[in-house]
Design a protein around this motif. Sequence first.
Motif, short mmCIF file in Angstrom:
data_model
loop_
_atom_site.label_atom_id
_atom_site.label_comp_id
_atom_site.label_asym_id
_atom_site.label_seq_id
_atom_site.Cartn_x
_atom_site.Cartn_y
_atom_site.Cartn_z
N ALA A 102 32.63 67.46 33.36
CA ALA A 102 31.87 67.19 32.17
C ALA A 102 32.21 65.97 31.76
CB ALA A 102 32.36 68.00 30.96
N ARG A 103 32.94 64.80 32.40
CA ARG A 103 32.66 63.40 31.95
C ARG A 103 31.16 62.94 32.92
NH1 ARG A 103 34.54 59.26 30.88
NH2 ARG A 103 34.68 57.11 31.84
N HIS A 104 30.98 63.63 34.52
CA HIS A 104 29.68 63.15 34.99
C HIS A 104 28.77 64.30 35.41
CE1 HIS A 104 31.41 59.45 36.01
NE2 HIS A 104 32.46 60.06 36.39
N ASN A 105 28.33 65.02 34.32
CA ASN A 105 27.43 66.37 34.48
C ASN A 105 27.39 67.20 32.74
OD1 ASN A 105 25.34 67.49 35.42
ND2 ASN A 105 26.15 68.56 36.73
N ALA A 106 25.95 67.39 32.79
CA ALA A 106 26.35 67.77 31.49
C ALA A 106 26.45 69.60 31.72
CB ALA A 106 24.45 67.76 31.43
N VAL A 145 26.59 60.58 40.71
CA VAL A 145 27.90 59.71 40.78
C VAL A 145 28.81 60.41 41.89
CG1 VAL A 145 29.55 59.57 39.52
CG2 VAL A 145 27.58 59.54 38.10
N VAL A 174 28.13 58.35 32.35
CA VAL A 174 28.78 59.43 31.64
C VAL A 174 27.88 59.92 30.41
CG1 VAL A 174 30.90 58.70 30.31
CG2 VAL A 174 30.27 57.44 31.89
N TYR A 175 28.29 61.53 30.89
CA TYR A 175 27.93 62.61 29.89
C TYR A 175 29.24 62.38 28.82
CZ TYR A 175 26.87 67.01 27.77
OH TYR A 175 25.96 68.28 27.52
N ALA A 176 29.98 63.47 29.85
CA ALA A 176 31.11 62.94 27.72
C ALA A 176 32.52 62.71 28.11
CB ALA A 176 32.61 64.92 27.72
N THR A 217 35.51 61.77 28.25
CA THR A 217 36.84 63.61 28.06
C THR A 217 38.02 63.00 28.19
OG1 THR A 217 36.92 62.36 31.04
CG2 THR A 217 36.32 64.21 30.77
N TRP A 266 20.68 65.17 35.01
CA TRP A 266 20.40 64.41 33.29
C TRP A 266 20.21 63.21 33.51
CZ3 TRP A 266 24.20 61.83 31.35
CH2 TRP A 266 25.44 60.97 32.25
N ARG A 267 20.63 63.00 34.21
CA ARG A 267 20.25 61.10 34.30
C ARG A 267 18.82 61.08 34.22
NH1 ARG A 267 24.33 57.80 37.12
NH2 ARG A 267 23.58 56.29 35.85
#
Lengths: 444, 444
Positions: B67-71, B295, A180-182, A184, B24-25
């Motif tokens: 943006a939940r799963h990427n920068a 993801v 989880v980056y952000a 939401t 990003w991970r």
Amino acid sequence: MSAPRRTLHLNAFLMNAGHHDAAWRHPAASPERVTDLRYFQELARTAERGLLDSIFFADGLALWGKARHNALGGFEPLTLLSAIAAVTEHIGLIATVSTTFNEPFHTARKFASLDHISNGRAGWNIVTSGTLDEARNFNREEHLEHSLRYDRAREFLDVATKLWDSWEDDAIVLDKEGGVYADTDKLHPAAHRGEYFGVAGPLNVPRSPQGHPLLVQAGSSEDGKEFAARYAEAVFTAQQTLADGQTFYKDLKSRLARYGRTEDDLLVLPGIAPVIGSTEAEAKALERELTELQVPEYGLAQLSGMLGVDLTGADLDGPLPALPEERDINGNKSRFTLVAELARRDGLTLRELIARLGAGRGHRVYAGTPEQIADQLEEWFTQGAADGFNIMAPVLPTGLTDFVDHVVPVLQRRGLFRTEYTGSTLRENYGLPRPANRYTRPTG
Amino acid sequence: MSAPRRTLHLNAFLMNAGHHDAAWRHPAASPERVTDLRYFQELARTAERGLLDSIFFADGLALWGKARHNALGGFEPLTLLSAIAAVTEHIGLIATVSTTFNEPFHTARKFASLDHISNGRAGWNIVTSGTLDEARNFNREEHLEHSLRYDRAREFLDVATKLWDSWEDDAIVLDKEGGVYADTDKLHPAAHRGEYFGVAGPLNVPRSPQGHPLLVQAGSSEDGKEFAARYAEAVFTAQQTLADGQTFYKDLKSRLARYGRTEDDLLVLPGIAPVIGSTEAEAKALERELTELQVPEYGLAQLSGMLGVDLTGADLDGPLPALPEERDINGNKSRFTLVAELARRDGLTLRELIARLGAGRGHRVYAGTPEQIADQLEEWFTQGAADGFNIMAPVLPTGLTDFVDHVVPVLQRRGLFRTEYTGSTLRENYGLPRPANRYTRPTG
């Protein structure tokens, strides 16, 4: 324990060869460097050496006046300030961007980007575009009527502030393990549908160090003052006399309460073009030297532009011809009134008026020693006409270097100006708060 | 004397944590630095240390994907590249700007400004905006139809090039004695009145070091190729196989003659995401490691976006569902076709397709040793599929550092790549001429 002493705020208004319209012809000027990035980087570092709050670039969306007789044209402010951000650490970076011919998504995004780039030093001087030359670069044959320009500006700010808040400060959680980056839930659409703009959002830039860039405004018409009272945190203004400055200051501050704001939420920064000499005679001689370098044809064209009245062929040694009323002016209303009053009050011929306007385009010009200039700044600052000043060096780089090396130390000795940067953002140096995010729920 | 040997051109396509959607991970990535200017300045200096021709940022006018799963989210490219220009000397700076939701006066001006700021290193990747998310940030409920976007793009370029020529190179005469700054006979209005734009001009920026920024294009649809043949000087393209690359290369080069251009006037730069290991096994292991960090929910959303088809809830272990025809696609037509063909050709499940697209979003991915990667580049370069490459490091900064430190030396040893910068502008490094000003009369 006593309250911290009120100190003044100084912004360096930078302009190509200098503010005087004949600056580029002066031997101390560097008009050959107006498209040389290092020139502006050096000016910014000089201002930073003097601990000034910020530097600032005006802007227009057309080739101003007549490039035949002045060093006009050059960098676009946002790209220029980004390149200056890279070589400075403390000084604020204020760019002029018009709400009339831009889109709020682009503008909000670029300022958020500049604020990240500079670690919280971005400021936006919000203007409306009122000239036909600008309208004609954007598919229009006439420019937008004065009050409609301000309607659009208000809606523009409404959208921009929604976009700056569209990421909460802690939206990025960066949970590599969980993927989880952000979060939401902490990203918010703008979902704006208004008269001028429809903008879904969110912005594609996370919330920036200052939350919102510092908001600056420079129009002193009735619409302009009301707009400033609602949105602006610093106001640049042209005031010729202490009495005018006091009236403007009191008027503007008195408007803040109706928007739920206090007098400390907005700083008033009148412009001053200081002509600095080591003696008064030397300063006056520099002023005369610049006047003698003026090209009258250029001055007349500039004056025509300021007044919105074509003065081509008018007698330079006669008085200013009869003018329309301010209410019939659709350009810069406050500048029109200031110029008309200046000519009437001092009984100036056109030639004399052009000389008076040459150094500051309606801003106050004062020639004297560093002590005399400091006296003037102190008087306005302590007598309710200013919270600081917009410093307009007549010739660059010398006018800025002289101010930093000779006027700043006098102000510091008098306890009127900082002796080191205490804040790390532009807002902190101006003593203004970071705006809360409208979507963030109070904790605790 | 023999002709100089043809050498390849390399562009570093930079993207936040890296091109892989799970970058990003990865432990080597720095997603916490995507709004840290120094991070991108360091990447640019790494590319410059490797003597690459340019760096490049893609762009979109909405928050991409989820943006939940990427920068996702970060700097706006023009402000970012201006701040990078200040700390680099040689490397070209290519920004993506859309012609769909911008105005030519603003765009021409900002690129002219960046070109001055960087002493001739600006490039413009010209795109059209084809997503509903972008349209909704600019007052529209649907996006502009594909062929109309290209109509608008052509007129946009027509205006921009007029504006870049609106000051002749020698328009500034700087005659202090005579009071003449610019020879206004050498300033030219754009005087454009077309279907989409009315722009008077001239630009308020003098002609920049490169005359025009380098013009880059990245759409490979029929409209896109025709646009590229007319205007572009470099083309970024996604090609999965040598045969596809050769077909595209030949097709594009064959279109140039009808616009009075030669094959040397346009460079074709296919994308490649090199997954670099000191052994082939190590490279494959890194590739697997990244796949395992994906993801699936994010990959499915990305794939839905590429295809313009909502795949939410589809069986990850089943085949790609039936798709519409390309002619009914109003988004990125060429990417749609590439993805559909890739799935069909290799009989991939959705999960496998998502893995294949994760590293390069449709661009070619190649995992191997530096020698093996150099072999691939050399083959495409010598077999008529490429004039150079768009290098897309899967993970940053390591993927770029490895390319510069390990692949570039191999290419240099083979005589395929420069060992020092020979030009001072981006055009000179790409071997492309500075455009003549349309208004300047030949002398002599």
